[in-house]
Motif scaffolding. Structure first.
Motif, mmCIF file in Angstrom:
data_model
loop_
_atom_site.group_PDB
_atom_site.id
_atom_site.type_symbol
_atom_site.label_atom_id
_atom_site.label_comp_id
_atom_site.label_asym_id
_atom_site.label_seq_id
_atom_site.Cartn_x
_atom_site.Cartn_y
_atom_site.Cartn_z
ATOM 1 N N GLU A 219 -4.311 3.723 -5.118
ATOM 2 C CA GLU A 219 -4.493 3.550 -3.681
ATOM 3 C C GLU A 219 -5.115 2.188 -3.390
ATOM 4 O O GLU A 219 -5.885 1.655 -4.175
ATOM 5 C CB GLU A 219 -5.383 4.658 -3.107
ATOM 6 C CG GLU A 219 -5.428 4.674 -1.600
ATOM 7 C CD GLU A 219 -6.043 5.951 -1.037
ATOM 8 O OE1 GLU A 219 -6.347 5.976 0.167
ATOM 9 O OE2 GLU A 219 -6.223 6.918 -1.806
ATOM 10 N N LYS B 191 -13.663 9.081 -0.418
ATOM 11 C CA LYS B 191 -12.564 9.457 -1.304
ATOM 12 C C LYS B 191 -13.043 9.582 -2.747
ATOM 13 O O LYS B 191 -12.645 10.475 -3.487
ATOM 14 C CB LYS B 191 -11.442 8.437 -1.215
ATOM 15 C CG LYS B 191 -10.682 8.467 0.109
ATOM 16 C CD LYS B 191 -9.668 7.347 0.168
ATOM 17 C CE LYS B 191 -8.983 7.286 1.522
ATOM 18 N NZ LYS B 191 -8.053 6.134 1.649
ATOM 19 N N GLN C 268 -15.119 5.154 4.110
ATOM 20 C CA GLN C 268 -14.010 6.076 3.854
ATOM 21 C C GLN C 268 -13.611 6.036 2.384
ATOM 22 O O GLN C 268 -13.290 7.066 1.787
ATOM 23 C CB GLN C 268 -12.803 5.726 4.732
ATOM 24 C CG GLN C 268 -13.002 5.998 6.215
ATOM 25 C CD GLN C 268 -13.592 4.808 6.958
ATOM 26 O OE1 GLN C 268 -14.432 4.085 6.426
ATOM 27 N NE2 GLN C 268 -13.152 4.628 8.187
ATOM 28 N N PHE C 269 -13.648 4.842 1.793
ATOM 29 C CA PHE C 269 -13.331 4.714 0.369
ATOM 30 C C PHE C 269 -14.365 5.460 -0.460
ATOM 31 O O PHE C 269 -14.010 6.184 -1.407
ATOM 32 C CB PHE C 269 -13.298 3.236 -0.025
ATOM 33 C CG PHE C 269 -12.797 2.991 -1.416
ATOM 34 C CD1 PHE C 269 -11.444 2.766 -1.660
ATOM 35 C CD2 PHE C 269 -13.668 2.972 -2.491
ATOM 36 C CE1 PHE C 269 -10.987 2.541 -2.948
ATOM 37 C CE2 PHE C 269 -13.220 2.747 -3.785
ATOM 38 C CZ PHE C 269 -11.861 2.529 -4.017
ATOM 39 N N ARG D 269 0.824 -1.212 0.000
ATOM 40 C CA ARG D 269 0.000 0.000 0.000
ATOM 41 C C ARG D 269 0.857 1.260 0.000
ATOM 42 O O ARG D 269 0.538 2.230 -0.690
ATOM 43 C CB ARG D 269 -0.941 -0.030 1.204
ATOM 44 C CG ARG D 269 -1.884 -1.210 1.159
ATOM 45 C CD ARG D 269 -2.824 -1.258 2.342
ATOM 46 N NE ARG D 269 -3.609 -2.486 2.297
ATOM 47 C CZ ARG D 269 -4.726 -2.671 2.957
ATOM 48 N NH1 ARG D 269 -5.207 -1.705 3.735
ATOM 49 N NH2 ARG D 269 -5.388 -3.810 2.874
ATOM 50 N N SER E 296 -7.110 0.231 -0.138
ATOM 51 C CA SER E 296 -7.775 0.490 1.135
ATOM 52 C C SER E 296 -8.260 -0.799 1.773
ATOM 53 O O SER E 296 -8.492 -1.803 1.096
ATOM 54 C CB SER E 296 -8.974 1.422 0.933
ATOM 55 O OG SER E 296 -8.570 2.671 0.417
ATOM 56 N N ASP E 297 -8.467 -0.744 3.088
ATOM 57 C CA ASP E 297 -8.998 -1.884 3.825
ATOM 58 C C ASP E 297 -10.441 -2.152 3.417
ATOM 59 O O ASP E 297 -11.227 -1.219 3.224
ATOM 60 C CB ASP E 297 -8.972 -1.615 5.329
ATOM 61 C CG ASP E 297 -7.559 -1.597 5.892
ATOM 62 O OD1 ASP E 297 -6.707 -2.322 5.354
ATOM 63 O OD2 ASP E 297 -7.331 -0.860 6.857
#
Length: 204
Positions: free
Chosen positions: A186, A199, A195-196, A39, A188-189
């Protein structure tokens, strides 16, 4: 130099060398695992992706490059998975539900890619998609039938797939963001879909 002094010097030297090796091996203490390093590498240097021809749940053939000009969320799954892939599907559904309707498809798309193309035929892909609410347009479930293209794609994304003893796979799982220019920018978890989605909204 006394024995005690030599012991102190040796201890300090070993500590310094060990700290230096740990620093180098963990990208300056920022990467304690291979996943964290993957990451961090992508954030530092967005990665171009290889060409790949895919087949979706409706049997339609398309290219990964067809998504250029849009933001693309990508996950890697296999449809027989009963654990982490279900979590990925639920995370993707949450992301899809939070993308502004007027942007979905036009500005943002979602793509689930199977790394088990021999068993994940269009019918299996469609069943997986139906179970998670994928519409086949804004969110497609697809496979890469060409083995060489699939391996190149997995390598570019940094996805590791290992067959287990039960006919399934162990694999790292995350949500990947591909920018409008076709580069992976990117990772992401899967536990942070909101949160994604935020973004994505900020990038529109």
């Amino acid at each position: 130099m006394s024995a005690a002094a030599r012991s102190v010097v040796l201890t300090v030297l070993v500590t310094v060398l060990g700290t230096g090796a740990f620093w180098w091996g963990t990208n300056g203490f920022s990467a304690f695992t291979a996943e964290t390093a993957r990451r961090a590498d992508i954030l530092r240097a967005p990665r171009p992706l290889p060409a790949a021809v895919l087949e979706d749940q409706d049997g339609r053939v398309f290219r990964l490059d067809d998504y250029r000009g849009r933001l693309l969320a990508v996950e890697f799954i296999y449809t027989r998975c009963t654990t982490i892939c279900r979590s990925l599907g639920m995370a993707f559904k949450q992301i899809r539900d939070r993308v502004p309707p007027d942007a979905l498809g036009r500005e943002v798309a979602l793509l689930s890619i199977s790394f088990d193309p021999e068993r994940d035929d269009p019918a299996s892909l469609k069943a997986y998609g139906s179970g998670h609410g994928a519409d086949g347009e804004h969110w497609r479930i697809a496979r890469v039938r060409d083995a060489a293209q699939l391996q190149a794609l997995l390598k570019a994304f940094g996805v590791v797939v290992i067959a287990d003893r039960f006919g399934g796979f162990e694999h790292n799982a995350a949500i990947h963001l591909v920018a409008r220019d076709g580069r992976l920018v990117e990772i992401s978890d899967l536990e942070a879909p909101l949160q994604f989605a935020q973004k994505l909204a900020e990038a529109l």
